[in-house]
Design a protein around this motif. Structure first.
Motif, PDB file in Angstrom:
ATOM      1  N   GLY A 116       0.783  -1.306  -0.123  1.00 41.84           N
ATOM      2  CA  GLY A 116       0.061  -0.038   0.012  1.00 41.84           C
ATOM      3  C   GLY A 116       0.774   1.208  -0.094  1.00 41.84           C
ATOM      4  O   GLY A 116       0.365   2.318   0.221  1.00 41.84           O
ATOM      5  N   GLY A 117       2.012   1.264  -0.206  1.00 42.15           N
ATOM      6  CA  GLY A 117       3.004   2.416  -0.278  1.00 42.15           C
ATOM      7  C   GLY A 117       3.941   2.519  -1.230  1.00 42.15           C
ATOM      8  O   GLY A 117       4.211   1.523  -1.948  1.00 42.15           O
ATOM      9  N   GLN A 118       4.617   3.670  -1.557  1.00 41.58           N
ATOM     10  CA  GLN A 118       5.808   4.093  -2.473  1.00 41.58           C
ATOM     11  C   GLN A 118       6.892   4.140  -1.626  1.00 41.58           C
ATOM     12  O   GLN A 118       7.025   4.899  -0.630  1.00 41.58           O
ATOM     13  CB  GLN A 118       5.256   4.830  -3.216  1.00 41.58           C
ATOM     14  N   GLY A 119       7.946   3.573  -2.089  1.00 41.55           N
ATOM     15  CA  GLY A 119       9.181   4.006  -1.447  1.00 41.55           C
ATOM     16  C   GLY A 119       9.618   3.288  -0.384  1.00 41.55           C
ATOM     17  O   GLY A 119       8.472   2.279   0.060  1.00 41.55           O
ATOM     18  N   GLY A 120      10.684   3.218   0.214  1.00 41.97           N
ATOM     19  CA  GLY A 120      10.989   3.001   1.619  1.00 41.97           C
ATOM     20  C   GLY A 120      12.417   3.291   1.940  1.00 41.97           C
ATOM     21  O   GLY A 120      13.145   4.072   1.211  1.00 41.97           O
ATOM     22  N   PRO A 121      13.133   2.552   3.022  1.00 39.29           N
ATOM     23  CA  PRO A 121      14.391   2.756   3.240  1.00 39.29           C
ATOM     24  C   PRO A 121      15.465   2.023   2.708  1.00 39.29           C
ATOM     25  O   PRO A 121      15.267   0.897   1.882  1.00 39.29           O
ATOM     26  CB  PRO A 121      14.471   2.400   5.009  1.00 39.29           C
ATOM     27  N   ASP A 154      20.726  -2.301   0.535  1.00 42.64           N
ATOM     28  CA  ASP A 154      19.624  -3.139   1.367  1.00 42.64           C
ATOM     29  C   ASP A 154      18.328  -2.678   1.795  1.00 42.64           C
ATOM     30  O   ASP A 154      18.558  -1.465   2.253  1.00 42.64           O
ATOM     31  CB  ASP A 154      20.387  -4.014   2.538  1.00 42.64           C
ATOM     32  N   SER A 155      17.335  -3.050   1.537  1.00 46.33           N
ATOM     33  CA  SER A 155      16.036  -2.161   1.610  1.00 46.33           C
ATOM     34  C   SER A 155      15.160  -3.239   2.300  1.00 46.33           C
ATOM     35  O   SER A 155      14.853  -4.055   1.777  1.00 46.33           O
ATOM     36  CB  SER A 155      15.439  -1.879   0.333  1.00 46.33           C
ATOM     37  N   LYS A 156      15.147  -2.929   3.738  1.00 52.05           N
ATOM     38  CA  LYS A 156      14.515  -4.158   4.652  1.00 52.05           C
ATOM     39  C   LYS A 156      13.656  -3.201   5.669  1.00 52.05           C
ATOM     40  O   LYS A 156      14.145  -2.828   6.678  1.00 52.05           O
ATOM     41  CB  LYS A 156      15.646  -4.929   5.352  1.00 52.05           C
ATOM     42  N   PRO A 157      12.358  -2.895   5.414  1.00 51.81           N
ATOM     43  CA  PRO A 157      11.550  -2.439   6.127  1.00 51.81           C
ATOM     44  C   PRO A 157      11.510  -3.044   7.665  1.00 51.81           C
ATOM     45  O   PRO A 157      11.483  -4.411   7.417  1.00 51.81           O
ATOM     46  CB  PRO A 157      10.343  -2.304   5.618  1.00 51.81           C
ATOM     47  N   GLU A 158      11.265  -2.504   8.853  1.00 53.36           N
ATOM     48  CA  GLU A 158      11.100  -3.256  10.196  1.00 53.36           C
ATOM     49  C   GLU A 158       9.792  -4.201   9.925  1.00 53.36           C
ATOM     50  O   GLU A 158       9.807  -5.255  10.592  1.00 53.36           O
ATOM     51  CB  GLU A 158      11.034  -2.189  11.190  1.00 53.36           C
ATOM     52  N   ARG A 159       8.669  -3.778   9.629  1.00 53.39           N
ATOM     53  CA  ARG A 159       7.418  -4.377   9.388  1.00 53.39           C
ATOM     54  C   ARG A 159       7.486  -5.643   8.490  1.00 53.39           C
ATOM     55  O   ARG A 159       8.644  -5.814   7.598  1.00 53.39           O
ATOM     56  CB  ARG A 159       6.251  -3.470   9.331  1.00 53.39           C
ATOM     57  N   CYS A 160       6.544  -6.543   8.768  1.00 54.63           N
ATOM     58  CA  CYS A 160       6.647  -7.853   7.559  1.00 54.63           C
ATOM     59  C   CYS A 160       6.360  -7.131   6.382  1.00 54.63           C
ATOM     60  O   CYS A 160       5.591  -6.133   5.966  1.00 54.63           O
ATOM     61  CB  CYS A 160       5.701  -8.596   8.085  1.00 54.63           C
ATOM     62  N   GLY A 161       6.974  -7.857   5.654  1.00 48.59           N
ATOM     63  CA  GLY A 161       6.688  -7.468   3.873  1.00 48.59           C
ATOM     64  C   GLY A 161       7.912  -8.061   3.029  1.00 48.59           C
ATOM     65  O   GLY A 161       8.603  -8.615   3.463  1.00 48.59           O
ATOM     66  N   ASP A 162       7.873  -7.158   1.770  1.00 45.19           N
ATOM     67  CA  ASP A 162       9.146  -7.647   1.220  1.00 45.19           C
ATOM     68  C   ASP A 162      10.340  -7.090   1.549  1.00 45.19           C
ATOM     69  O   ASP A 162      10.462  -6.012   2.238  1.00 45.19           O
ATOM     70  CB  ASP A 162       8.796  -7.453  -0.405  1.00 45.19           C
TER      71      ASP A 162
END
Length: 304
Positions: A183-188, A207-215
């Motif tokens: 549901g969002g665009q972009g990330g860390p 490395d792009s690894k959001p803290e919450r569950c997901g890809d």
């Protein structure tokens, strides 16, 4: 006033390795079809007073005021270090939502007591990530930076300091994982340099690894193409990109190792999916061979 290669070398004396917790982020929720995104909903990395960051674009304009049409005080080369003096207001400049920053140019060779050159730059041009290394093996040091694009991707730029502008920078965009799964665009994104003794070639690892569950995504960027000739602009390429998913109880992960002498990347993928209340684990191995700036998956040899 242009920043010359000689000045760049003096500026690099103040360079430091990116902090272990350095991260770059640019995100926004998905807007309804046909509706513009609300500027208030954008999230991005904020820099603090006293922090040293770097120009992530080449020939960036240092302005006399916090405005896109402010008078140009100085034109800065990609990788130039600046110290944040204060943050201004959130604004929209072009297709970007970010903050204006008043900064002072860091010059390690400035005379003691000399007032630094200062002015305003927009936040999307700044980055905590700057690397200086011989990325293409031509015996000269290139400068690499990472910023976020207006398409919510990480943009890697590589500069040849001894090539005249405007054709001294090569860039490539890579995907980042969303902070809001689905549901969002972009990330860390976090960035580090992978030495040639580890991978066979020098690479930038994102490395792009959001803290919450997901890809999550790991990308490797190369810089090649000068054929060992100094002073020639090479090409930044997406050498390898791998994706995974954490959605408990289901997991799809990977582990990368390199064979530097053979210039190969070995990838072990592990999938865990729940079936009939029990986790089922599957492991697959892939081999990627280096060629022309990328790691291409090697086809398994057919058995006789």
């Amino acid at each position: 006033m242009l920043t010359t290669p000689a000045l760049l070398l003096s500026l690099t004396l103040a360079q430091s390795t990116p902090a272990a917790d350095a991260v770059l982020e640019y995100t926004a929720p998905m807007a309804a079809e046909g509706a513009p995104a609300d500027p208030a909903d954008f999230a991005f990395t904020a820099f603090t007073e006293g922090q040293t960051v770097y120009l992530g674009v080449d020939e960036a304009n240092l302005r006399g005021s916090a405005a896109a049409d402010g008078a140009v005080v100085q034109t800065l080369m990609l990788g130039t270090p600046v110290r944040v003096l204060k943050a201004g207001d959130r604004a929209k400049v072009g297709e970007y939502i970010n903050t204006w920053y008043q900064v002072a140019v860091v010059d390690a060779k400035a005379a003691p007591g000399a007032a630094p050159v200062s002015g305003w730059v927009f936040g999307n041009t700044l980055t905590p990530f700057r690397f200086e290394a011989d990325l293409d093996g031509d015996g000269e040091l290139e400068v690499a930076t990472v910023v976020m694009s207006n398409e919510f991707k990480a943009r890697v730029r590589v500069l040849e300091p001894n090539v005249k502008p405007p054709r001294r920078v090569s860039s490539v965009d890579v995907l980042v994982a969303s902070m809001d799964y689905g549901g969002g665009q972009g990330g860390p994104v976090e960035v580090k340099l992978v030495p040639a003794k580890q991978a066979g070639v020098m690479l930038l690892q994102l490395d792009s690894k959001p803290e919450r569950c997901g890809d999550f995504v790991t990308s490797y960027v190369s810089y090649t193409g000068s054929n060992g000739k100094p002073g020639v602009l090479g090409k930044a390429k997406l050498a390898l990109q791998l994706g995974g998913l954490m959605d408990p109880p289901n997991e799809h992960t990977f582990k990368v190792s390199f064979q530097p002498a053979a210039k190969r990347a070995l990838v072990v993928r592990t999938s865990i999916e729940e079936e009939h209340g029990k986790p089922q684990k599957v492991t697959e191995r892939e081999v990627y061979q280096w060629k022309d700036g990328v790691f291409a998956e090697a086809k398994p040899v057919a058995k006789p």
